[in-house]
Design a protein around this motif. Structure first.
Motif: not given
Length: 357
Positions: A163-185
């Motif tokens: 919700t935070y990402m969608g409503v603010t439009g803010n991007s995340v780093s590779a480390a954040d993507a892994l922690a949140l489940g937007l990336a696997d490796w």
């Protein structure tokens, strides 16, 4: 067509189909021709027993894919063409195909991946990011909403981070993507060449998935230090769990912890710069998407597409940020306080999930 001219490069090496987005001068932004090339090649490889797995990547040093070609969408609407509906329909079909692809699908993200690029990546079975990866759904900044399945994958992220990402439009780093489940490796950029060499020489076992997992366990990692969003997850949960934009703004404005006030104020400033209609539509979309199947999420997003160019702020957002570049969009309504719930409700009116038809 030469490799220099081709929008998408394709080759098969050692049983691996390699697809490369090849429009680096436009940050590999997707247009209808690229969508059709990707779909055509993926369909052919799905039916080719000689192809064991697929890898998708991009040329250029800056971006995997910065999203859809918004200038093209803008021009299509100005010319009264039906090409935008065609584009979204075929783009979503491609994204859904990737989500359901019958063979191991690897997305290798080295650089910026936004909007339509996320649609290509999030359906992949193996989502690899380098330290240069930056992921986001920034559509509200141009008066749009996070589509390409965003209503499905953002709504299922933990602690209202989607919700935070969608409503603010803010991007995340590779480390954040892994922690949140937007990336696997995590695969270090310097390891890409070795990754390719291993794919080129791999002895395929009975299970292609087992072979790929074994390779990733050797070269890649499941974690990366440096997440900036992780320490904020409880705070994001606190402020972004509401079902209306006004409540989120009110909650942020009442943040009383001195340690968190700077973050809350910065977040409020971001929200004040975005399209109120786009943010409210995004919030409603994510709340509904949480209860919908993947297929119905795409159907709902297309339902919004078909009316957004006339009723939403996309055309004004692109005018201000891309065409005239005055960076002063005149949103309608102009501020969050003027937004009426009826305006948001009207956008969703008439949509019924497939289970209710």
């Amino acid at each position: 067509m030469s490799d220099l001219d081709a929008l998408v490069l394709a080759e098969v090496r050692n049983g691996v189909g390699h697809l490369t987005l090849n429009r680096p001068q436009a940050y590999n932004a997707l247009n209808l021709a690229m969508v059709r090339l990707l779909q055509q090649q993926l369909k052919a490889w799905a039916n080719d027993s000689a192809v064991r797995a697929v890898v998708l990547r991009a040329t250029g040093e800056k971006a995997f894919c910065a999203g859809g070609d918004i200038r093209e969408l803008y021009d299509n609407h100005l010319s009264d063409s039906q090409l935008n509906e065609t584009f979204f329909s075929e783009e979503y079909a491609l994204d859904y195909f990737i989500h359901t692809y019958p063979k191991p699908f690897i997305a290798l993200v080295d650089g910026l991946v936004l909007g339509g690029g996320m649609g290509l990546v999030q359906g992949a079975k193996y989502r690899l990011v380098t330290e240069k990866a930056k992921l986001g759904m920034p559509e509200v900044a141009i008066g749009y909403f996070p589509d390409v399945g965003g209503s499905y994958f953002l709504s299922r992220l933990p602690d209202e981070t989607g919700t935070y990402m969608g409503v603010t439009g803010n991007s995340v780093s590779a480390a954040d993507a892994l922690a949140l489940g937007l990336a696997d490796w995590y695969l270090a950029q310097e390891q890409i060449a070795e990754f390719d060499r291993c794919l080129d020489t791999m002895q395929w076992g009975q299970s292609a998935n087992e072979s790929i997992r074994s390779l990733l366990e050797t070269l890649a990692s499941k974690q990366l230090t440096g997440s900036t969003l992780q320490p904020l997850r409880s705070l994001i949960q606190q402020h972004f769990s509401f079902n209306s934009l006004a409540e989120i703004v009110d909650s942020l404005s009442k943040e009383s912890n001195p340690q968190h006030q700077d973050w809350a104020n910065a977040t409020l400033e971001t929200l004040r710069s975005r399209s109120p209609m786009a943010m409210a539509g995004t919030l409603e979309l994510l709340r509904r998407g949480r209860q919908l199947s993947l297929a119905d999420c795409f159907r709902l997003e297309f339902h919004l597409d078909c009316q957004w160019f006339d009723k939403g702020d996309f055309m004004e957002g692109v005018r201000a940020l891309i065409i005239d570049k005055d960076k002063n969009p005149q949103w309608n309504p102009s501020c969050i306080e003027e937004l009426q719930q009826e305006q948001t409700d009207a956008l969703f009116a008439g949509f019924r999930p497939s289970s209710e038809e």
